[in-house]
Scaffold this motif. Structure first.
Motif, mmCIF file in Angstrom:
data_model
loop_
_atom_site.group_PDB
_atom_site.id
_atom_site.type_symbol
_atom_site.label_atom_id
_atom_site.label_comp_id
_atom_site.label_asym_id
_atom_site.label_seq_id
_atom_site.Cartn_x
_atom_site.Cartn_y
_atom_site.Cartn_z
ATOM 1 N N LEU A 50 -33.594 -14.412 2.431
ATOM 2 C CA LEU A 50 -34.638 -12.870 1.831
ATOM 3 C C LEU A 50 -34.889 -12.899 1.481
ATOM 4 C CD1 LEU A 50 -35.950 -17.140 0.022
ATOM 5 C CD2 LEU A 50 -34.427 -15.655 -1.088
ATOM 6 N N GLN A 51 -35.365 -11.898 2.893
ATOM 7 C CA GLN A 51 -36.122 -11.258 3.846
ATOM 8 C C GLN A 51 -35.250 -10.035 3.557
ATOM 9 O OE1 GLN A 51 -39.392 -10.699 4.081
ATOM 10 N NE2 GLN A 51 -38.680 -8.588 4.089
ATOM 11 N N GLU A 52 -33.538 -10.271 3.650
ATOM 12 C CA GLU A 52 -32.246 -9.329 3.311
ATOM 13 C C GLU A 52 -32.333 -8.999 2.775
ATOM 14 O OE1 GLU A 52 -27.840 -9.590 4.129
ATOM 15 O OE2 GLU A 52 -29.108 -9.965 6.417
ATOM 16 N N GLN A 53 -32.641 -9.609 1.545
ATOM 17 C CA GLN A 53 -32.497 -8.703 0.213
ATOM 18 C C GLN A 53 -33.706 -7.820 0.012
ATOM 19 O OE1 GLN A 53 -28.697 -9.848 -0.910
ATOM 20 N NE2 GLN A 53 -30.372 -9.626 -2.080
ATOM 21 N N VAL A 54 -34.792 -8.244 -0.236
ATOM 22 C CA VAL A 54 -35.644 -7.067 -0.055
ATOM 23 C C VAL A 54 -36.078 -6.391 0.780
ATOM 24 C CG1 VAL A 54 -38.198 -6.878 0.160
ATOM 25 C CG2 VAL A 54 -37.494 -9.582 -0.780
ATOM 26 N N ASP A 55 -35.618 -6.190 1.704
ATOM 27 C CA ASP A 55 -34.977 -5.153 2.774
ATOM 28 C C ASP A 55 -34.650 -4.208 2.269
ATOM 29 O OD1 ASP A 55 -37.022 -5.867 4.706
ATOM 30 O OD2 ASP A 55 -35.650 -6.473 5.782
ATOM 31 N N GLY A 56 -33.061 -5.175 1.354
ATOM 32 C CA GLY A 56 -31.770 -4.353 1.235
ATOM 33 C C GLY A 56 -32.007 -3.203 -0.400
ATOM 34 N N GLN A 57 -33.130 -4.186 -1.383
ATOM 35 C CA GLN A 57 -33.720 -3.177 -2.443
ATOM 36 C C GLN A 57 -34.946 -1.914 -2.050
ATOM 37 O OE1 GLN A 57 -33.737 -7.800 -4.462
ATOM 38 N NE2 GLN A 57 -34.989 -6.744 -4.360
ATOM 39 N N LYS A 58 -35.106 -2.186 -1.465
ATOM 40 C CA LYS A 58 -36.069 -1.441 -0.690
ATOM 41 C C LYS A 58 -35.632 0.077 -0.473
ATOM 42 C CE LYS A 58 -40.012 0.884 0.480
ATOM 43 N NZ LYS A 58 -39.238 2.102 1.059
ATOM 44 N N VAL A 59 -34.374 -0.275 0.401
ATOM 45 C CA VAL A 59 -33.485 0.831 0.982
ATOM 46 C C VAL A 59 -32.871 1.624 -0.558
ATOM 47 C CG1 VAL A 59 -31.198 1.520 2.541
ATOM 48 C CG2 VAL A 59 -32.663 -0.014 3.505
ATOM 49 N N THR A 92 -25.603 7.785 8.425
ATOM 50 C CA THR A 92 -26.010 6.881 9.002
ATOM 51 C C THR A 92 -26.912 5.099 8.606
ATOM 52 O OG1 THR A 92 -28.367 8.151 10.384
ATOM 53 C CG2 THR A 92 -25.983 8.278 11.239
ATOM 54 N N GLY A 93 -26.820 5.710 7.276
ATOM 55 C CA GLY A 93 -27.432 4.996 6.541
ATOM 56 C C GLY A 93 -26.886 3.761 6.041
ATOM 57 N N GLY A 94 -27.993 2.690 5.882
ATOM 58 C CA GLY A 94 -26.978 0.957 5.511
ATOM 59 C C GLY A 94 -27.681 -0.038 5.423
ATOM 60 N N MET A 95 -27.103 -0.395 3.771
ATOM 61 C CA MET A 95 -28.596 -1.035 2.687
ATOM 62 C C MET A 95 -29.344 -2.356 4.300
ATOM 63 S SD MET A 95 -27.523 -3.035 0.169
ATOM 64 C CE MET A 95 -26.505 -2.470 -0.511
ATOM 65 N N HIS A 96 -28.940 -2.557 4.716
ATOM 66 C CA HIS A 96 -29.560 -3.893 5.688
ATOM 67 C C HIS A 96 -29.090 -3.321 7.057
ATOM 68 C CE1 HIS A 96 -29.128 -6.154 2.052
ATOM 69 N NE2 HIS A 96 -27.968 -6.362 2.059
ATOM 70 N N ALA A 137 -25.627 -0.044 -7.924
ATOM 71 C CA ALA A 137 -25.793 -0.885 -7.088
ATOM 72 C C ALA A 137 -26.731 -2.041 -6.974
ATOM 73 C CB ALA A 137 -25.863 -0.755 -5.221
ATOM 74 N N LEU A 138 -28.096 -1.116 -7.521
ATOM 75 C CA LEU A 138 -29.241 -1.792 -7.128
ATOM 76 C C LEU A 138 -29.710 -3.149 -8.161
ATOM 77 C CD1 LEU A 138 -32.437 -2.069 -6.301
ATOM 78 C CD2 LEU A 138 -33.159 -0.713 -7.445
ATOM 79 N N GLN A 139 -29.325 -2.759 -9.021
ATOM 80 C CA GLN A 139 -28.900 -3.626 -10.523
ATOM 81 C C GLN A 139 -27.965 -5.115 -10.062
ATOM 82 O OE1 GLN A 139 -30.804 -3.782 -13.595
ATOM 83 N NE2 GLN A 139 -29.850 -5.916 -13.099
ATOM 84 N N MET A 140 -26.343 -4.612 -9.507
ATOM 85 C CA MET A 140 -26.669 -5.896 -8.911
ATOM 86 C C MET A 140 -27.033 -6.993 -7.335
ATOM 87 S SD MET A 140 -22.552 -5.458 -8.286
ATOM 88 C CE MET A 140 -22.346 -4.100 -7.034
ATOM 89 N N GLU A 141 -27.805 -5.617 -6.955
ATOM 90 C CA GLU A 141 -28.775 -6.932 -5.859
ATOM 91 C C GLU A 141 -30.073 -7.899 -6.238
ATOM 92 O OE1 GLU A 141 -28.240 -7.059 -1.985
ATOM 93 O OE2 GLU A 141 -26.739 -5.643 -2.730
ATOM 94 N N LEU A 142 -30.437 -7.059 -7.079
ATOM 95 C CA LEU A 142 -31.762 -7.485 -8.049
ATOM 96 C C LEU A 142 -31.353 -9.188 -8.420
ATOM 97 C CD1 LEU A 142 -33.645 -3.914 -10.413
ATOM 98 C CD2 LEU A 142 -34.326 -5.806 -7.732
ATOM 99 N N GLU A 143 -30.079 -9.335 -9.655
ATOM 100 C CA GLU A 143 -29.005 -10.397 -9.993
ATOM 101 C C GLU A 143 -29.087 -10.442 -8.866
ATOM 102 O OE1 GLU A 143 -26.069 -8.590 -12.287
ATOM 103 O OE2 GLU A 143 -27.133 -7.418 -13.383
#
Length: 256
Positions: free
Chosen positions: A211-220, A246-250, A176-182
């Protein structure tokens, strides 16, 4: 009362015919040959014409017809009258982004239902990836709405078959992290292209929505991966799955 002459009754036809004949003398040979083809890809002819003459000539594309014998006027699929300062290269890049988001949507959905299987039974990871899939679809729809506002043509391609199974939660999160980076890299490429094409509206759209949402998701995802690496046993995997309920990527998950 004077009866209208034959010419006046057909004045629109005559004027249109004359304009078409005059215009045909000034259309480059490669474009004219494309237009005259019986199975002419209308969109390709329009695109080539715009590239040669510029965006300001778009309203006149309906004057380009196939040969009179065919009597099949070209339909303006994509050249909407409100289109302004929207380069073809940006349109194509946004179409690529739409299809990339839909690919991620399908992959997350496949990942979610893998972890919903009875022999895996990880409801926390299942819920996390279901949310991620819905978010990726939402991103694709947001870009499609934007494309219509700018007068572009949406082109959806076949979605590649997603990976159906993963050995454990850690492997799925790393994928999932690799997909988000791409996805994020492609968004940065769209932004760079919009800046190159002097399209501030597209730059603002990418910055404000992604852009900011992607950075937040990658950190999660990075946080989850490290936490799961430190808990590599059955009990740790079970507790981590409950933690993810109770977690979520974004969303407002624990990793925020």
């Amino acid at each position: 009362m004077r009866r209208p002459s034959a010419w006046s009754r057909n004045n629109y036809f005559v004027i249109g015919l004359l304009l078409g004949l005059v215009l045909s003398r000034y259309i480059p040979q490669d474009i004219w040959e494309l237009v005259q083809q019986e199975e002419c890809p209308q969109e390709a002819a329009e695109n080539l014409f715009i590239e040669r003459f510029g965006q300001d000539f778009e309203p006149h594309l309906n004057l380009i017809n196939k040969p009179l014998a065919a009597k099949k006027p070209m339909i303006r699929h994509m050249c909407m009258i409100m289109r302004q300062n929207f380069a073809k290269s940006c349109e194509q890049k946004l179409n690529d982004q739409i299809n990339m988001e839909l690919k991620a949507c399908h992959q997350y959905l496949a990942m979610a239902y893998h972890f919903d299987r009875a022999d895996v039974s990880s409801p926390g990871v299942f819920g996390f990836f279901v949310k991620a899939s819905a978010e990726e679809r939402e991103h694709a729809e947001k870009i499609m709405k934007y494309m219509n506002k700018r007068g572009g043509l949406i082109k959806l391609t076949a979605v590649p078959e997603p990976l159906p199974c993963f050995p454990d939660s850690l492997a799925a999160l790393k994928h999932a992290l690799q997909m988000e980076l791409e996805v994020n890299q492609h968004l940065l490429d769209v932004h760079a292209l919009a800046n190159k094409e002097n399209d501030p509206n597209l730059c603002d759209f990418i910055e404000a929505n992604f852009l900011q949402e992607q950075v937040d998701g990658q950190k999660v995802l990075a946080d989850y991966i490290r936490q799961l690496e430190r808990a590599q046993d059955d009990l740790g995997d079970y507790l981590f799955d409950k933690y993810m309920l109770t977690g979520g990527m974004h969303g407002n998950g624990h990793a925020r």
